[in-house]
Scaffold this motif. Structure first.
Motif, PDB file in Angstrom:
ATOM      1  N   THR A  46       0.837  -1.213   0.000  1.00  7.43           N
ATOM      2  CA  THR A  46       0.000   0.000   0.000  1.00  7.43           C
ATOM      3  C   THR A  46       0.868   1.257   0.000  1.00  7.43           C
ATOM      4  O   THR A  46       0.642   2.171  -0.786  1.00  7.43           O
ATOM      5  CB  THR A  46      -0.958   0.001   1.214  1.00  7.43           C
ATOM      6  OG1 THR A  46      -1.802  -1.156   1.127  1.00  7.43           O
ATOM      7  CG2 THR A  46      -1.822   1.252   1.241  1.00  7.43           C
ATOM      8  N   GLY A 243      -5.736  -0.104   1.789  1.00 10.39           N
ATOM      9  CA  GLY A 243      -5.039  -1.383   1.865  1.00 10.39           C
ATOM     10  C   GLY A 243      -4.936  -1.996   0.490  1.00 10.39           C
ATOM     11  O   GLY A 243      -5.271  -1.362  -0.524  1.00 10.39           O
ATOM     12  N   ASN A 244      -4.455  -3.230   0.422  1.00  7.95           N
ATOM     13  CA  ASN A 244      -4.328  -3.880  -0.886  1.00  7.95           C
ATOM     14  C   ASN A 244      -4.570  -5.373  -0.849  1.00  7.95           C
ATOM     15  O   ASN A 244      -4.607  -6.006  -1.893  1.00  7.95           O
ATOM     16  CB  ASN A 244      -2.927  -3.640  -1.458  1.00  7.95           C
ATOM     17  CG  ASN A 244      -1.871  -4.460  -0.725  1.00  7.95           C
ATOM     18  OD1 ASN A 244      -1.691  -4.259   0.476  1.00  7.95           O
ATOM     19  ND2 ASN A 244      -1.218  -5.389  -1.409  1.00  7.95           N
ATOM     20  N   ASP A 248      -6.710  -6.802   4.732  1.00 10.81           N
ATOM     21  CA  ASP A 248      -7.115  -5.414   5.004  1.00 10.81           C
ATOM     22  C   ASP A 248      -8.633  -5.233   5.001  1.00 10.81           C
ATOM     23  O   ASP A 248      -9.121  -4.129   5.273  1.00 10.81           O
ATOM     24  CB  ASP A 248      -6.494  -4.468   3.965  1.00 10.81           C
ATOM     25  CG  ASP A 248      -4.977  -4.429   4.051  1.00 10.81           C
ATOM     26  OD1 ASP A 248      -4.464  -4.378   5.189  1.00 10.81           O
ATOM     27  OD2 ASP A 248      -4.317  -4.462   2.993  1.00 10.81           O
ATOM     28  N   ILE A 267      -5.510  -0.570  -3.254  1.00 11.47           N
ATOM     29  CA  ILE A 267      -4.451  -0.409  -4.261  1.00 11.47           C
ATOM     30  C   ILE A 267      -4.353  -1.705  -5.057  1.00 11.47           C
ATOM     31  O   ILE A 267      -4.102  -2.778  -4.483  1.00 11.47           O
ATOM     32  CB  ILE A 267      -3.085  -0.101  -3.600  1.00 11.47           C
ATOM     33  CG1 ILE A 267      -3.220   1.003  -2.543  1.00 11.47           C
ATOM     34  CG2 ILE A 267      -2.044   0.234  -4.666  1.00 11.47           C
ATOM     35  CD1 ILE A 267      -3.768   2.314  -3.046  1.00 11.47           C
TER      36      ILE A 267
END
Lengths: 312, 312
Positions: A46, A243-244, A248, A267
């Motif tokens: 992220t 977050g990614n 998350d 992301i």
């Protein structure tokens, strides 16, 4: 006033600008007082790149290899043997097996990790972690580890702070591994870094005492633990969360809360040319984003710049 | 610039002024950069009065009595029975027996405490705690609970902040019990409050999710746990620590660290006329203060004012 110059015009940038305009408009329906403008950011994937493996994993493997170097007996035992011989197939296999429901190798790996820094003072650990990141080079990107942070995300941190937000890192990564470099890389001081940690013990000594790592985990700050640790540290719900990865999801879900606005950023790593292109470990969060209207940030489409230019 | 007007001239005030002058003198041997000027304060007995019992104990007993009121079966079981019948002898006996090495009653008491708020969301708990303190009156002093903070300590918080310090509460008391009132009483926001807590779980629901207390402790922030929690939250060693009880010894010992200056303040409750006069639970820290030259602050001798004037 900070800019979002590294963000291309598009839905993601518009969602950010619109959200910030709404929560800062006094008298508006979505106004949020500055003290409550809390923004939390995952770190690995992220704020900086986490491919092909998280930076911290390199640090741990280096330590395991050092232990094996010093103690021949450890070279016969996993995971020190794999670290010593650079057997990345064994190490990577632990993760693959874990995803396939077999945790046997992961348990062996974790058993080594927990020993890696037991007995170290926090000061020694922080010094070593800082030196590792400051001295290292990314194995694929070839750039200093201190330059694998995402420029648009650092811009976003400053943009939010200029609009009265307080920014925090809330990462599954080790808290004290991140702390020595978050100020220089992201402008975030150690007291605003939340993450995983092993147990720590206060040990009296002649100089007053020391904080020493135990050979036991304290907590792993991922999944449903993230909103708990965020509350523990801040005592407020964030209104923005980025977050990614699947871990998350609860953090992003926890943003806002009843009757309050929220912005959730995911992301997406879809740029094989400039960074990496993989949805591995992000399948769930991308599905949730599509279902609930969370804002997906495409590295390829939304970011004009990914990494900072390096000195010539 | 904040003053220390409620502090009488004397050794304690001089030690504070001298320390602040030394750590803020650029180029001086004891200079500490502003980011590292961390000051930590115990709450019960340090920032507000903790006699004849800690404020939080009243809140818990009120809750146990409510539970007993709603459920007749609980009225036959301790500790609900004692809370319901206001049997302070039973409750006080738990502490006396504990000091004498018999934890049998304390275990019964703790078993009730852990049930008291299980299943509550953190929001409900914070609202109830804030309402309790804002609506309560001290049983002996007869003043609102919001006015049992020590004026000289609040002055000291502002004085330190004016000199570049960041102030934190680090209390054995429950973190989320303090948070709703620390801003208005001490000017310390929730993110700078460290304390004990029960376990918290993230529970998904239709509104995104909630943070809910479990019927299990997470940690008790006292004794050697204090420096660990301070590190966990701040990532730096404090250079100033203030406490009043034996459980504050490791926190005070941890201030400074090798090669750095430290100021350690021990508040001594020796003023029967204006507050209370007891060294109970403070015998060890007073002994350590005498042995190691920690600064003892006498309520009677060092404070011109103890509590704020109440509106007529």
């Amino acid at each position: 006033m900070a800019s979002l110059d590294s963000w291309r015009d598009g839905a993601a940038r518009a969602a950010i600008e619109d959200f910030v305009a709404r929560v800062t408009s006094e008298g508006g329906a979505d106004f949020v007082p500055p003290a409550e403008r809390i923004a939390v950011f995952d770190n690995d994937g992220t704020l900086w790149t986490e491919q092909p493996m998280q930076v911290e994993v390199g640090f741990i493997l280096k330590r395991l290899a050092e232990m094996a170097e010093a103690d021949p007996e450890l070279r016969e035992r996993q995971p020190w043997k794999a670290a010593h011989t650079k057997d990345y197939a064994w190490l990577g296999g632990a993760m693959t097996m874990h995803y396939n429901g077999d945790d046997s190798r992961m348990k062996v790996l974790m058993g080594g990790l927990i020993q890696a820094f037991a007995g170290w003072t926090v000061d020694r650990y922080v010094d070593a972690a800082g030196a590792y990141v400051r001295g290292g080079t990314h194995p694929v990107l070839g750039r200093p580890l201190t330059s694998i942070g995402f420029v648009p995300m650092v811009e976003l941190l400053r943009y939010l702070e200029d609009h009265g937000f307080t920014t925090y890192i809330a990462s599954g990564g080790d808290r004290d591994f991140m702390r020595p470099v978050t100020e220089e890389m992201y402008g975030i001081p150690p007291e605003r870094v939340i993450g995983s940690t092993n147990g720590i013990e206060w040990v009296d000594d002649e100089d007053g005492g020391q904080l020493v790592y135990l050979a036991q985990p304290d907590f792993f700050d991922d999944g449903p633990v993230k909103p708990v640790r965020i509350w523990s540290r801040i005592g407020r719900r964030p209104i923005l969360a980025a977050g990614n990865a699947n871990g998350d999801i609860p953090m992003l879900a926890s943003a806002g809360g009843p009757g309050r606005p929220a912005l959730r950023l995911v992301i997406r790593h879809d740029d094989a040319e400039r960074e990496f292109d993989t949805d591995g470990g992000a399948e769930g969060i991308l599905e949730r984003a599509a279902a609930d209207g969370w804002t997906v940030v495409s590295v390829k489409g939304d970011w004009a710049t990914v990494f900072a230019d390096l000195p010539a």
